[in-house]
Design an enzyme around this catalytic site. Structure first.
Site, PDB file in Angstrom:
ATOM      1  N   PRO A   7       0.800  -1.218   0.000  1.00 32.31           N
ATOM      2  CG  PRO A   7      -0.112  -1.085   2.143  1.00 32.31           C
ATOM      3  CD  PRO A   7       0.583  -2.023   1.205  1.00 32.31           C
ATOM      4  CG  ASN A   8      -0.339   4.338   1.209  1.00 29.95           C
ATOM      5  OD1 ASN A   8      -1.303   4.827   0.629  1.00 29.95           O
ATOM      6  ND2 ASN A   8      -0.413   3.848   2.428  1.00 29.95           N
TER       7      ASN A   8
ATOM      8  NE  ARG B  39       3.254   7.156   2.327  1.00 33.49           N
ATOM      9  CZ  ARG B  39       3.632   5.990   2.824  1.00 33.49           C
ATOM     10  NH1 ARG B  39       4.153   5.076   2.033  1.00 33.49           N
ATOM     11  NH2 ARG B  39       3.477   5.733   4.096  1.00 33.49           N
TER      12      ARG B  39
ATOM     13  CE1 TYR C 140       8.378   5.132   3.502  1.00 35.10           C
ATOM     14  CE2 TYR C 140       7.063   7.133   3.462  1.00 35.10           C
ATOM     15  CZ  TYR C 140       7.380   5.928   4.036  1.00 35.10           C
ATOM     16  OH  TYR C 140       6.704   5.491   5.140  1.00 35.10           O
TER      17      TYR C 140
ATOM     18  CG  ASN D 107       8.379  -1.820   0.391  1.00 38.54           C
ATOM     19  OD1 ASN D 107       7.700  -1.794   1.418  1.00 38.54           O
ATOM     20  ND2 ASN D 107       9.069  -0.770  -0.022  1.00 38.54           N
TER      21      ASN D 107
ATOM     22  CB  ALA E 168       1.318   0.292   6.542  1.00 40.45           C
TER      23      ALA E 168
ATOM     24  CG  HIS F  41       4.942  -2.158  10.582  1.00 43.43           C
ATOM     25  ND1 HIS F  41       6.277  -2.474  10.774  1.00 43.43           N
ATOM     26  CD2 HIS F  41       4.917  -1.207   9.617  1.00 43.43           C
ATOM     27  CE1 HIS F  41       7.017  -1.727   9.978  1.00 43.43           C
ATOM     28  NE2 HIS F  41       6.221  -0.957   9.263  1.00 43.43           N
TER      29      HIS F  41
ATOM     30  CG  ASP G  31      -0.148 -17.230   8.661  1.00 47.15           C
ATOM     31  OD1 ASP G  31       0.848 -17.213   9.420  1.00 47.15           O
ATOM     32  OD2 ASP G  31      -1.326 -17.263   9.085  1.00 47.15           O
TER      33      ASP G  31
ATOM     34  CD  GLU H  18      10.975  -6.975   6.469  1.00 49.18           C
ATOM     35  OE1 GLU H  18      10.008  -6.455   7.019  1.00 49.18           O
ATOM     36  OE2 GLU H  18      11.918  -7.523   7.090  1.00 49.18           O
TER      37      GLU H  18
ATOM     38  CG  HIS I  88      11.020  -2.072   4.833  1.00 51.45           C
ATOM     39  ND1 HIS I  88       9.656  -1.940   4.650  1.00 51.45           N
ATOM     40  CD2 HIS I  88      11.197  -3.215   5.530  1.00 51.45           C
ATOM     41  CE1 HIS I  88       9.047  -2.961   5.215  1.00 51.45           C
ATOM     42  NE2 HIS I  88       9.960  -3.753   5.750  1.00 51.45           N
ATOM     43  CG  LEU I  89      11.789   2.704  -0.554  1.00 48.32           C
ATOM     44  CD1 LEU I  89      10.561   3.501  -0.926  1.00 48.32           C
ATOM     45  CD2 LEU I  89      12.835   2.778  -1.634  1.00 48.32           C
ATOM     46  CB  SER I  90      12.516   4.506   5.636  1.00 43.92           C
ATOM     47  OG  SER I  90      11.432   3.714   6.087  1.00 43.92           O
TER      48      SER I  90
ATOM     49  NE  ARG J 242       9.634   6.009   9.030  1.00 40.04           N
ATOM     50  CZ  ARG J 242       8.687   5.802   8.127  1.00 40.04           C
ATOM     51  NH1 ARG J 242       8.801   4.832   7.253  1.00 40.04           N
ATOM     52  NH2 ARG J 242       7.616   6.562   8.107  1.00 40.04           N
TER      53      ARG J 242
ATOM     54  NE  ARG K 252       6.375   4.211  10.174  1.00 39.08           N
ATOM     55  CZ  ARG K 252       5.419   4.153   9.246  1.00 39.08           C
ATOM     56  NH1 ARG K 252       5.268   3.065   8.518  1.00 39.08           N
ATOM     57  NH2 ARG K 252       4.619   5.178   9.048  1.00 39.08           N
TER      58      ARG K 252
END
Length: 145
Positions: free
Chosen positions: A12-13, A20, A25, A77, A80, A83, A90, A101, A103-105, A110, A114
């Site tokens: 998402p996002n 954003r 990001y 990625n 949200a 978390h 699963d 996994e 992630h950009l950040s 943070r 998170r």
């Protein structure tokens, strides 16, 4: 090696990358990241399938598809959902395809909510905190598996 297909799934996002919160990001769009990954994939002799959805079930379905299609690896990625999503946790555990996994950040630098990753608990490995380069680093790792 060209038959090594790596799914790159974005949650998402992430369709809003570049607009954003660029301070967190970065300014690259998801299309920019996809182009960078396609170029790097050619160099590595693999192929990438880049997808994005704001819907958790799509991400689950695509991981099942990665298994059914014999994918070499999945870069995920989950945004949200990282978390919150036991369903994605699963799904990772349900498939034999290794999941990395991404992630950009750096989630650990943070907000406290998170710091827990349902994805990381099931994934083969995790790359975070390097902006768009996190994807390239993860792709290199996936290709080497």
């Amino acid at each position: 090696m060209a038959d090594k297909r790596i799914y790159v799934l974005n949650g998402p996002n992430l369709n809003l990358l570049g607009m954003r919160e660029p301070g967190i990001y970065g300014s690259e769009t998801l299309d920019d990241i996809a182009s960078m990954l396609e170029d790097r994939a050619r160099e590595l002799g693999v192929s990438v399938e880049v997808r994005q959805s704001n819907h958790e079930g799509h991400l689950v379905d695509w991981m099942h598809e990665a298994q059914a299609e014999g994918a070499h690896a999945v870069l995920l990625n989950a945004g949200a959902y990282t978390h919150t999503s036991v369903a994605l946790h699963d799904a990772i555990r349900a498939i034999e395809v290794p999941v990395i996994e991404v992630h950009l950040s750096n989630p650990h630098a943070r907000e406290p909510f998170r710091h827990k990753s349902w994805i990381g608990m099931a994934a083969k490995g995790s790359v975070s905190g390097f902006g768009a380069a996190s994807y390239r680093i993860a792709l290199d790792a996936a290709a080497a598996l």
